[in-house]
Design a protein around this motif. Structure first.
Motif, PDB file in Angstrom:
ATOM      1  N   ARG B 185       0.811  -1.214   0.000  1.00  0.00           N
ATOM      2  CA  ARG B 185       0.000   0.000   0.000  1.00  0.00           C
ATOM      3  C   ARG B 185       0.849   1.270   0.000  1.00  0.00           C
ATOM      4  O   ARG B 185       0.362   2.347  -0.354  1.00  0.00           O
ATOM      5  N   ILE B 186       2.096   1.151   0.431  1.00  0.00           N
ATOM      6  CA  ILE B 186       2.958   2.335   0.428  1.00  0.00           C
ATOM      7  C   ILE B 186       3.319   2.721  -1.008  1.00  0.00           C
ATOM      8  O   ILE B 186       3.196   3.882  -1.400  1.00  0.00           O
ATOM      9  N   SER B 187       3.705   1.735  -1.795  1.00  0.00           N
ATOM     10  CA  SER B 187       3.980   2.036  -3.208  1.00  0.00           C
ATOM     11  C   SER B 187       2.738   2.611  -3.876  1.00  0.00           C
ATOM     12  O   SER B 187       2.811   3.563  -4.653  1.00  0.00           O
ATOM     13  N   GLN B 188       1.625   2.025  -3.556  1.00  0.00           N
ATOM     14  CA  GLN B 188       0.375   2.495  -4.160  1.00  0.00           C
ATOM     15  C   GLN B 188       0.108   3.957  -3.782  1.00  0.00           C
ATOM     16  O   GLN B 188      -0.245   4.776  -4.628  1.00  0.00           O
ATOM     17  N   ALA B 189       0.294   4.259  -2.491  1.00  0.00           N
ATOM     18  CA  ALA B 189       0.055   5.633  -2.034  1.00  0.00           C
ATOM     19  C   ALA B 189       0.980   6.607  -2.764  1.00  0.00           C
ATOM     20  O   ALA B 189       0.551   7.685  -3.204  1.00  0.00           O
ATOM     21  N   VAL B 190       2.232   6.223  -2.912  1.00  0.00           N
ATOM     22  CA  VAL B 190       3.193   7.109  -3.587  1.00  0.00           C
ATOM     23  C   VAL B 190       2.808   7.273  -5.055  1.00  0.00           C
ATOM     24  O   VAL B 190       2.801   8.382  -5.596  1.00  0.00           O
ATOM     25  N   GLN B 191       2.435   6.164  -5.683  1.00  0.00           N
ATOM     26  CA  GLN B 191       1.993   6.233  -7.086  1.00  0.00           C
ATOM     27  C   GLN B 191       0.780   7.121  -7.262  1.00  0.00           C
ATOM     28  O   GLN B 191       0.590   7.738  -8.298  1.00  0.00           O
ATOM     29  N   GLU B 192      -0.040   7.175  -6.255  1.00  0.00           N
ATOM     30  CA  GLU B 192      -1.265   7.979  -6.349  1.00  0.00           C
ATOM     31  C   GLU B 192      -1.049   9.410  -5.846  1.00  0.00           C
ATOM     32  O   GLU B 192      -2.010  10.158  -5.689  1.00  0.00           O
ATOM     33  N   GLY B 193       0.178   9.759  -5.552  1.00  0.00           N
ATOM     34  CA  GLY B 193       0.478  11.160  -5.248  1.00  0.00           C
ATOM     35  C   GLY B 193       0.592  11.516  -3.774  1.00  0.00           C
ATOM     36  O   GLY B 193       0.329  12.655  -3.396  1.00  0.00           O
ATOM     37  N   LEU B 194       1.004  10.562  -2.950  1.00  0.00           N
ATOM     38  CA  LEU B 194       1.146  10.835  -1.513  1.00  0.00           C
ATOM     39  C   LEU B 194       1.955  12.103  -1.247  1.00  0.00           C
ATOM     40  O   LEU B 194       1.631  12.891  -0.357  1.00  0.00           O
ATOM     41  N   TRP B 195       3.003  12.337  -2.057  1.00  0.00           N
ATOM     42  CA  TRP B 195       3.868  13.498  -1.819  1.00  0.00           C
ATOM     43  C   TRP B 195       3.374  14.734  -2.564  1.00  0.00           C
ATOM     44  O   TRP B 195       3.967  15.793  -2.464  1.00  0.00           O
ATOM     45  N   ASN B 196       2.297  14.618  -3.305  1.00  0.00           N
ATOM     46  CA  ASN B 196       1.766  15.786  -4.008  1.00  0.00           C
ATOM     47  C   ASN B 196       0.780  16.563  -3.154  1.00  0.00           C
ATOM     48  O   ASN B 196       0.444  17.705  -3.442  1.00  0.00           O
ATOM     49  N   CYS B 197       0.303  15.934  -2.100  1.00  0.00           N
ATOM     50  CA  CYS B 197      -0.553  16.624  -1.126  1.00  0.00           C
ATOM     51  C   CYS B 197       0.303  17.685  -0.444  1.00  0.00           C
ATOM     52  O   CYS B 197       1.473  17.457  -0.156  1.00  0.00           O
ATOM     53  N   ILE B 198      -0.270  18.868  -0.225  1.00  0.00           N
ATOM     54  CA  ILE B 198       0.533  19.955   0.366  1.00  0.00           C
ATOM     55  C   ILE B 198       0.351  20.045   1.888  1.00  0.00           C
ATOM     56  O   ILE B 198       0.771  21.007   2.519  1.00  0.00           O
TER      57      ILE B 198
END
Ligand SMILES: Cc1cc2nc3c(=O)[nH]c(=O)nc-3n(C[C@H](O)[C@H](O)[C@H](O)COP(=O)(O)OP(=O)(O)OC[C@H]3O[C@@H](n4cnc5c(N)ncnc54)[C@H](O)[C@@H]3O)c2cc1C
Ligand code: SF4
Ligand code: SF4
Ligand code: FES
Lengths: 625, 241
Positions: B185-198
């Protein structure tokens, strides 16, 4: 952005020739719906016939009406637990399954509410039908026995807790040491489960969204925002259903080899409180398909029985909501008190909790709101093992959003009995079939109140029976006249012009208040007669004047309300008349003029059947094995 | 009190417009009650609801510019403006279509696991503080779309197609804490933009499920991602334009 059903559509009707209905080409035959994929494979049924030359009259002018046709093997009306069970079973057998729901899928019905559902199941496959978890005091024992056999002797088949997790649910409620919490339900003596095992297993924290998410992975077509207004009959057989897309107004005819109607319990007659009746069930369940079956001659049963629980009625804007309210159900009665602050429910271990509560109110110990109270001012009340988590979370919500602190010394929450289920449904036999071949149901077997596991089990069995029936039933050539007549009926409701008309919500509130005022906390012959007379008046004087203020076909609440009112009136009439006939009190049904249970005369179901325009009532012996 | 409602029938109107209505204020009034009062006392309004208690997610609207479930949004005895939920196709007046939003979350939230779960698995103890109490709040997400409507990372043109949005991220978080899920789920979260949230916290502010802690959940997912060196933002789908 396209709706999921538009994606599957092969063609849509446009221009229409005069004086006739235009039937758009066959839409789909059980097309799969793939999550995330842009388009779905659709098969265009080029064999669809042209329609008969029926026309419709509205306002004295000819109206041109078009409709779309959807083809499937098994049509399931309602995407709740009954529908889910049926769909999974028929799909597993290899049938093409199409589900239709009035509301947006996963936002509708009880299954579309995301709260911590309580799920029950017996420890082991029960030995006899009296011990199985969907039995009920007046239930058709042959049906119960059939479902029992269908489930089999394997404990896993009965283990709803395991099934939910396999269908995507996470963990059931945990104690603070991390252990699985199993609340053994009280009252295993009255048609309940597993008396020897010490009661039924009961776990909390089921979130049905996971089950619906998993359903979406199957090649089952789901057509939502589509209200079924009638079943479709041809030659005395049910060959589908008729309705319309509530967002666009498009008329739709579903043609099926077998139809399962599982459109929920109609609780909408239970009064009115700011935004909703005094009932936690969904506003979409207005008994539409039950009333439709009734109009086609299928009797209604169990109308006089409701499943009731306590829920807060203040703040009234939260509308007797389970999920924004604070309440108490069977296992959480210890904080219920009367107007003097006496915790009277601590002494009773009645299986049916409504009776002691109603007696308290009748003894003048209730509040001005007509109900009793919940007192959460002691610190121990805020423990999630004592107060159901879905209520506990509202203690905090009320404080934060409405500045109401129920833990403040002296605060008592006014609560009333609300109805979460209504027994009323069209009668089914031991194979879930109605008296109309091809029409199956999941509720009308004499049950008093429903629950989730029961609906899933009976729904799955209905799925099997509908599948078997569909095997040798051919609906290639049908006469569309009946469907077109129904479309004319609902179109007229929207376009009707009346002077000094009455908007549908006004009629709705009259039905609701008339019923509730004569029903809670208990009823009697005089009240019932009064309520029936007023209902007759509403039918005769108000209903013909009902008009839809907004003539638009796009998401039109007035139109939907207006169609539903006809159904709600039938369901309410069946409830009042059955109640007047039943001269006893039983479970949640309470008459002050006949306060005792009378098994000698009334261990029977009451059927309401339409005969020459009149509702006729009869006693029907419980079907035994 | 004055209630301003945005009206729009796409079958008839060229553009949405607003109308003012005058209705009496009632104690503890919710936005849903105000809409219903206008519908019954002034003129028909298209709106939709089911549970009246922030669990079906069907009634969300914008009240004075802030998204929330109408049924549990308390309104003051002052002028309020009610508009359809931002970022969704309007069906009519206050009714929007959330099908695709919902379908996407459903797909993300399916459990990932190869072996069948046994009843022993179901009965096995669960770490109360680190698993159960983290997971439990996330279950209450009603997929109402309020957070999605308010999230700057979802709506800002510069990041529009890079971030799944908070509602979907909650779904991923739920499976991250689900003891029976074995997906990455961590890879998935990153793929879905985890770090794009401000990390602005707007989602926490508007979410009707008060127990959900969005920022705390993002922080936990980010810690796990950092430990695995997965700290990249997601790039836009088109590398140009
Ligand atoms: C708030 C609440 C809490 C409850 N708590 C519990 C609990 O904890 N445990 C438990 O065991 N039971 C509980 N129950 C009871 C249980 O949820 C129900 O018995 C069960 O979900 C009923 O399933 P169903 O499929 O019959 O109906 P529903 O889930 O109501 O489904 C009926 C569906 O039919 C659709 N529909 C209605 N009319 C039409 C039409 N004309 N055309 C097309 N579609 C239509 C509706 O939109 C709806 O989706 C609760 C019920 C409620 C309302
Ligand atoms: S914290 Fe992140 S997810 Fe939440 S609203 Fe802000 S940008 Fe969106
Ligand atoms: S996280 Fe909260 S605001 Fe967002 S969709 Fe879920 S319930 Fe709604
Ligand atoms: S009506 Fe269900 S969330 Fe508001």
């Amino acid at each position: 952005m396209l709706k999921r059903d538009e994606r599957c559509k092969a063609s849509a009707s446009q221009g229409v020739s005069r004086r006739q209905f235009l039937k758009a080409g066959g839409i789909l035959t059980g097309a799969a719906m793939f999550i995330g994929a842009g388009l779905t494979a659709c098969s265009n049924d080029s064999t669809s016939q042209s329609s008969g030359g029926t026309n419709t009259q509205a306002n004295g002018k000819e109206t041109l009406i078009s409709y779309s046709v959807y083809d499937t093997d098994i049509l399931i009306i309602g995407t709740g637990f009954g529908g889910i069970g049926a769909a999974l079973e028929a799909n597993a057998k290899g049938a093409k399954v199409l589900m239709v729901d009035k509301g947006p899928f996963e936002f509708s019905g009880a299954a579309g509410m995301n709260w911590d559902q309580e799920v029950t199941w017996p420890n082991t496959a029960p030995e006899g039908i009296t011990k199985c978890s969907f039995n009920d005091v007046l239930a058709n024992q042959k049906l119960v026995s059939n479902v029992h056999q269908f489930l089999g002797k394997d404990a896993e088949a009965w283990n709803a807790a395991l099934w939910w997790v396999r269908m995507g649910n996470t963990t059931w409620n945990r104690l603070s040491n991390g252990n699985f919490e199993n609340l053994i339900s009280a009252g295993s003596d009255e048609g309940g489960v597993g008396a020897e095992a010490g009661g039924v297993n009961l776990v909390q924290r089921g979130f049905s969204r996971h089950i619906q998410d998993t359903l979406k992975t199957q090649p089952i077509t789901i057509i939502d925002n589509t209200m079924i207004t009638d079943i479709f009959l041809d030659n005395g057989k049910c060959v589908g259903a008729v309705g319309y897309q509530v967002q666009t107004g498009e008329y739709r005819v579903f043609r099926s080899k077998a139809t399962i109607a599982t459109a929920g319990a109609c609780c909408q007659m239970y009064g009115w409180l700011d935004v909703h009746p005094i009932g936690m069930n969904t506003p979409d369940n207005t008994g539409d398909v039950d009333a439709a079956a009734y109009r086609h001659g299928v009797p209604l049963v169990s109308n006089e029985f409701f499943g009731v629980d306590l829920i807060s009625v203040h703040p009234s804007s939260l509308g007797a909501s389970f999920n924004a309210g604070i309440g108490a159900d069977g296992n959480h009665m210890q904080f219920v008190c009367d107007k003097d602050g006496e915790f009277f429910m601590r002494e009773t271990n009645a299986y049916d909790v409504s009776r002691p509560i109603r007696d308290r109110i009748l003894a003048g110990k209730g509040g001005e709101h007509g109900g009793v109270f919940i007192d959460l001012t002691s610190p121990e009340a805020l423990d999630r093992t004592k107060l159901r988590p879905c209520y506990l979370r509202n203690v905090y919500m009320w404080k934060e959003k409405f500045n109401i602190d129920v833990t403040q010394s002296g605060y008592r929450i006014p609560v009333s009995l609300e109805c979460f289920e209504h027994g009323g449904a069209f009668v089914i036999d031991e194979n879930c079939s109605s008296s109309i071949p091809g029409l199956f149901g999941t509720r009308g077997y004499g049950l008093v109140k429903g629950h989730i596991t029961q609906q899933t089990f009976v729904g799955a069995f209905a799925g099997l029976k509908a599948y078997e029936y569909a095997q040798d039933n051919d609906v290639k050539k049908v006469d569309w006249t009946a469907a077109e007549a129904e479309i004319s009926r609902i179109d007229e409701i929207r376009t009707r012009e009346v002077s000094a008309g009455i908007r549908p919500f006004e009629i709705r509130h009259k039905i609701q208040n008339n019923f509730y005022d004569n029903w809670e906390p208990a009823t009697d012959a005089a009240k019932l007669q009064k309520a029936i007379a007023e209902l007759e008046r509403i039918k005769k004087e108000d209903l013909p004047k009902q008009y839809v203020a907004d003539k638009s076909a796009t998401f039109n609440r007035d139109w939907k309300d207006a169609i539903e009112n006809y159904n709600l009136i039938d369901m309410t009439e069946a409830t009042l008349r059955s109640a007047l006939m039943r001269e006893e009190s039983r479970l949640t049904f309470y008459r002050t003029d006949f306060p005792e249970q009378d098994d000698k005369n009334w261990h029977v179901n009451i059927y309401c059947k339409l005969n020459n325009g009149n509702m006729e009532l009869s006693k029907s012996e419980q079907v035994l094995v | 009190m004055k209630v301003t409602i945005q009206k729009y029938d796409p079958a008839v109107d060229a553009l949405p417009y607003t109308k003012d209505y005058d209705i009496p204020y009632t104690e503890n009034m919710t936005a849903l009650k105000a809409i219903l009062d206008v519908h019954e006392k002034c003129e028909p309004i298209a709106f939709d609801y089911s549970c009246r208690g922030r669990v079906c997610g069907r009634c969300s609207v914008m009240v004075n510019g802030t998204a929330g479930t109408a049924c549990t949004t308390a309104i003051p005895d002052k002028a309020v403006t009610i508009e359809p939920l931002r970022g969704f196709r309007i069906v009519k007046d206050l009714v929007v279509d959330k099908t695709e939003f919902h379908d996407r979350i459903s797909a993300l939230e399916l459990r990932s696991r190869a072996t069948e779960i046994s009843y022993e698995d179901v009965l096995a103890p669960v770490d109360y503080d680190n698993v159960f109490m983290k997971l439990d709040p996330l279950e209450w997400c009603a997929r109402c779309g309020s957070c999605q409507a308010m999230c700057p990372a979802v709506h800002d043109a510069s990041s529009k197609d890079t971030y799944l949005g908070p509602a979907g991220m909650i779904a991923i978080g739920l499976r991250f804490f689900d003891p029976y899920d074995t997906g990455d789920r961590i890879s998935q979260a990153v793929q879905e933009g985890l770090w794009n949230c401000i990390m602005c916290g707007m989602c926490d502010e508007v979410c009707p499920a008060l127990e959900i802690e969005h920022i705390a959940t993002w922080t936990k997912l980010r810690e796990e991602a950092t430990a695995r060196n997965l700290t990249q933002k997601k790039a836009p789908l088109l590398p140009f334009g």
